[in-house]
Each structure stands twice: as structure tokens, then as C-alpha cells.
Enzyme design. Structure first.
Site, short mmCIF file in Angstrom:
data_model
loop_
_atom_site.label_atom_id
_atom_site.label_comp_id
_atom_site.label_asym_id
_atom_site.label_seq_id
_atom_site.Cartn_x
_atom_site.Cartn_y
_atom_site.Cartn_z
N ASP B 35 0.88 -1.20 0.06
CA ASP B 35 -0.11 -0.05 -0.07
C ASP B 35 0.90 1.15 0.13
O ASP B 35 2.01 1.27 0.24
CB ASP B 35 -0.93 0.02 1.37
CG ASP B 35 -1.75 1.17 1.34
OD1 ASP B 35 -2.36 1.31 0.44
OD2 ASP B 35 -1.83 1.89 2.23
N SER B 36 0.24 2.68 -0.38
CA SER B 36 1.01 3.61 -0.01
C SER B 36 1.49 3.95 1.10
O SER B 36 2.17 4.91 1.41
CB SER B 36 0.08 4.70 -0.93
OG SER B 36 -0.76 5.04 -0.37
N CYS B 98 -4.21 -1.12 -2.43
CA CYS B 98 -4.31 0.44 -2.39
C CYS B 98 -5.19 0.68 -3.67
O CYS B 98 -4.64 0.20 -4.97
CB CYS B 98 -2.81 0.84 -2.70
SG CYS B 98 -2.76 2.54 -3.08
N GLU B 177 -5.52 11.23 8.41
CA GLU B 177 -4.40 11.43 8.80
C GLU B 177 -4.19 12.27 9.99
O GLU B 177 -3.52 11.98 11.02
CB GLU B 177 -3.16 11.37 7.67
CG GLU B 177 -3.18 10.17 6.85
CD GLU B 177 -2.14 10.05 6.05
OE1 GLU B 177 -1.37 10.80 5.85
OE2 GLU B 177 -2.10 8.72 5.72
N CYS B 209 -10.82 4.01 -1.43
CA CYS B 209 -9.72 4.42 -0.71
C CYS B 209 -9.44 3.72 0.52
O CYS B 209 -10.45 3.79 1.15
CB CYS B 209 -9.42 5.76 -0.73
SG CYS B 209 -7.95 6.54 0.15
N HIS B 211 -8.28 4.46 3.20
CA HIS B 211 -8.64 5.46 4.19
C HIS B 211 -9.94 5.80 4.66
O HIS B 211 -10.25 5.96 5.83
CB HIS B 211 -7.92 6.90 3.95
CG HIS B 211 -6.49 6.95 4.15
ND1 HIS B 211 -5.42 6.46 3.45
CD2 HIS B 211 -5.80 7.54 5.40
CE1 HIS B 211 -4.39 6.77 3.99
NE2 HIS B 211 -4.40 7.26 4.77
#
Lengths: 297, 297
Positions: B35-36, B98, B177, B209, B211
């Protein structure tokens, strides 16, 4: 300013130096400027204004931005790659036009360099010390810049009695990049970040990230007119001029460079959007901006 | 699922394949997941739950995140480096956990790979098609995922009559984040992003995504209970299981691996904060997480 590098004196680590054994470049050589992305163009704009005769090579690390949330060692590694790239362009001096990279990598880069290297921290710190009457200065920046503690260190070295208060503002860069320059959400986030600094009765606030001048009016409104906002771009260009003069590296401006040759722009990704942005804020077009693979340096 | 790679049929590019000439790995070998950054751990958690016998090697590109604002070619270059790194760990299959990397790089990586490679897009698309009754599906993701057009392409290949509406939500990742999971600012930004999709009367929304599941309750409240939210993590793990079964690569679970050996975590920066986050969301500790220099692969 203008002092030589000295391991014993921390403040001198952040001012330009020249390795006595280093090669001497021609005054006709370009100045290298780098940033994690586009923010450093505000410094470029100021250099173009103050020294229109200078040739420039700009590198923006648009593939790997933002730097503000990375570790010190990663920022140093990336900065070294960029410096190696700029050396391939024969630059006579390097400006680290990024607060985060200046905070974390200037000391290392300057120590390793055979040409003058300057960052934006020293210029910002000197300007803030001159501007403050109350001796209470605020610093806002990325997490990496604030964690490095460099602004408080440099300011205390200039004037030990000054009190410095810092606040990391990690959402400012994404908000600016999302274009929310005049927006209620940016107002709300800025109010939260700045609340703590308002309680410290500072009279001077350093915009310690090149993105922040773009939301200057919001920050000024929240802090109040009695607080002076310091943008290190102007003083950094002034400092560059002084260094180039001292080192006899100022371009005499007798050579007639073509515009396309005079200003060179390189990025690690998305050259097209960079071109649009650069052309919108610079007096010169950035038509020749091109993408390079910075990891190869 | 389970079809072979075929240049002529775009949907098949996004399902796992095996190079007929490729080497055959042992079922005891680990599965590679990348993943990133940290978002892919939601997929790891699902794999651990569904296949507790599997060994895993995770890589999070924490130095170079976010991927969502990068170009396709940069995302492909970075993904190739990560795949080369995972191969040094002897992985038997690779999961691109991702959405952005799956959108931009899966096709290339799968074509070049001698082991099965799966992304999260196909699983998300299939789940959304199954869930939708009205045939109107929404997709939210990063700018790179939305620009790639992959979700609409894959969904139309599964079911041509379905209408797909996309919206890039570039501030969601920085807000998550920054820890603003339940916050008025996140509510306000989510309302703006989702307004357009609400006007399209979708009944299913893909959280495109990794997140976004962390602000699932905010998204659900704004979209309303009548809209089904799809998180591709569950179906991706299911798809991995099917591929491993088909390829006779499922770990029989007879070998007793030490925990420290069973799950290996690597990042390109900030291993310590990764360890804290990973340990908070995974059933296993990520004590052994370490930083590597991914550019060297």
C-alpha cells in the site's frame, strides 16, 4: 551572515559557507533552487525580482511531496539526490527554498558542499528578531520543521532572551493544495491551530512553510493586525545576493541569455500542472518545465 | 474471477492471472501485500481473519505517500520497485491493497508478474454490482483513482447497463491522517464532496480508498441509510483465498511459524509510528516493522 562554517557554533551551521578546497564556479553559472514542490517558487519570484540578471535552475520534488510529514533521514536522503542533480547543471550556489528541507538537511548539505548553500530558516529568524518588539515570536510550520527545533535554536543564538512558541499546522498544505484559500473550513482549521499562539501574546509570527503566504490574509485576520507576519522569501533572496557578492559570483548581466535558457524548471512528476502554476505566479513563463527521475541521482 | 490474462478484454486485465511460464512457489511462502502507507492494513486485517494460516509480508510506502495526487507513470514506477522488493522475500502472490496503485499499476504489474497479482478494484466493483438494486453506483476515491476511470470501466464490463458516478475526495486522506475522524470540519468537507453524488440517487457507494472506512460513519450519515457502503477489503481477501485455492497455493497451516516470523512489516519511513498504528488495528503486533530504502529496488 557571511561567516564560515564552524562545527562548534550551531547558528553558523545554518548560514552559507564555502568549502575552502572547493571548486570555484563562474559568475555566469546558474543558481540552483529546490523545494519539495511548488512552494519554493515564491522564493524564485523574489530572486527574479531582486537579481534579474541571474540564471536559475529550479527543481520541485512533486513526486515525493509533502516533505513535512517525513523523517529527518528521508528528507536528507532526498535532498542529497536533488543536490547531485543540480550539480549536473553546473550551479554556482544552491538555495533550499523549503522550510522542511532547510530545517532537516541544510546542515548536512552545507557540510558536504563545495559551493555556497543557503536555506530559508536563517533569513526568517533574522527578520523575525528584527521585527519583534516584545521579544515573543511565534513559528508555524510542518511537523518536521517544528520537530527539528531549528527556528527556536537559531533565534536563541541570535538573541538568547527571546521567547519562541511553535505550532505545527499539518492541514495547511493540503488545504492550500485543494485551493481552499478563502474558505470557512480553512478559517476553522486556522483558528484551531493559532488559538494556542494567540494565548502566548506573540507580536511576530514566522510563516515557516512556503505554502503559508497563500493563506496570509486568513492568518493575519485571526492573529490580529498587531502581529507582524514574516515571510522568509524576501530576506532569503537578499541573503543570496550578499553571498554571491562576497564570493564574487554575482552575474554581471552582460551575457544575453535566451529566456528559455535563463530559467530551467525540473520536477519529479506532473510537469504540466507545474507549468500552469509556475506561469501564474512568476514573471517569466515556465514553458520548458520537464519531468526527471530524481531517484536516479 | 479466475480467468487468464487477455489483452483484448479490459476487465480481464484487472483479475488475477498466472504467467504459464512462471515459477511455482511453495504454499508455505508468504503473501506480499503493499500500500502507499497504512491504509492497506485494513486488507491485511481481513486476510488474517479469513486465512489465519497464511504468512504475510507487508510493505507501506510511508516515505512517498500519498499516491493519490501522483501521475500514473510515477505510481507504476513506484509499484514496480515494491514488487521487486517483495520478490526478494519469496512471496507466492501479491495483493495491491491500495486503490490508487491498483487503478494505475495493476495491469502493468500483472502483465510482468510470474505469480498471481490481485488489486482491490475488481473486488470492490463486483461487490457494488451485487449490492445495487437501482443500477446507480457511486465511487469516491483519490484524484488518481477517479482519473484512471477504472471503476466505471470494470463495472460496465460486468454489467453494461449500470450507471456509475465518480467524485474525487482529495482532502479525506489528510483529514483522516490528522485524526479528525469525528469532527465538524470533516463533516463539512464530506458534505461538499458527497452533495453531487446525493443528487444522482445512487443506492451503492464504493469507498474507493483504504482510508475512507475510517470515516465511514460520517459518510453513511450524509448519504443516508438507504445507501449501501462498499469496503473492498473483505471481498479482496475472499478473492485472494479463491486464487490461492485454484493455484494450489493455500497454506495448509501445518507448519508452526513464530509470530515474529509469520508477519513481516516493512515501510519506507517512520517505522515507529507505523508500528503503533498497525498494532492498534491488527490482531497481531507489528513489533518487527522496519524501514528499508525502497528506491534501491
Amino acid at each position: 551572515m557571511g561567516r564560515e562554517f564552524d562545527e562548534q557554533d550551531p547558528v553558523k551551521l545554518y548560514v552559507p559557507h564555502r568549502n575552502p578546497a572547493g571548486e570555484v564556479r563562474s559568475p555566469l553559472a546558474p543558481v540552483g533552487v529546490f523545494d519539495s514542490g511548488i512552494g519554493g517558487l515564491t522564493v524564485v519570484r523574489e530572486i527574479m525580482r531582486q537579481m534579474p540578471q541571474e540564471r536559475l535552475v529550479y527543481f520541485g520534488d512533486t513526486a515525493r511531496l509533502p516533505y513535512g510529514s517525513k523523517s529527518r533521514s528521508t528528507i536528507i536522503r532526498y535532498s542529497r539526490q536533488i543536490v547531485r542533480f543540480l550539480h549536473t547543471k553546473g550551479v554556482k550556489a544552491i538555495v533550499i527554498a523549503c522550510n522542511t528541507a532547510s530545517s532537516c538537511a541544510l546542515q548536512t548539505i552545507a557540510r558536504e558542499s563545495s559551493i555556497p548553500v543557503i536555506g530559508v530558516i536563517y533569513a526568517g529568524a533574522v527578520t523575525a528578531v528584527k521585527a519583534s518588539r516584545s521579544g515573543r515570536i511565534g513559528i508555524i510550520g510542518t511537523q518536521a520543521t517544528v520537530s527539528s527545533g531549528i527556528y527556536p535554536n537559531v533565534i536563541r543564538n541570535i538573541s538568547p532572551e527571546i521567547l519562541v512558541f511553535q505550532k505545527a499546522c499539518p492541514l495547511f498544505v493540503p488545504l492550500v493544495e485543494a485551493g481552499l484559500l478563502h474558505d470557512s473550513v480553512t478559517d476553522e482549521i486556522a483558528s484551531r491551530y493559532l488559538q494556542e499562539l494567540k494565548g502566548k501574546y506573540i507580536d511576530t509570527l514566522v510563516l515557516g512553510c512556503t505554502h503559508y503566504p497563500l493563506i496570509r490574509s486568513t492568518i493575519q485576520r485571526i492573529m490580529g493586525d498587531e502581529v507582524t507576519l514574516v515571510n522568509p522569501a524576501y530576506e532569503t533572496a537578499l541573503e543570496l545576493r550578499q553571498i554571491l557578492e562576497r564570493e564574487k559570483l554575482l552575474n554581471p548581466g552582460t551575457e544575453s541569455a535566451q529566456d528559455g535558457d535563463k530559467y530551467q524548471f525540473y520536477v519529479s512528476d506532473l510537469a504540466e500542472s507545474f507549468r500552469d502554476f509556475a506561469s501564474s505566479i512568476l514573471p517569466a513563463e515556465a514553458k520548458n518545465a520537464q519531468t526527471i527521475e530524481i531517484e536516479e541521482y
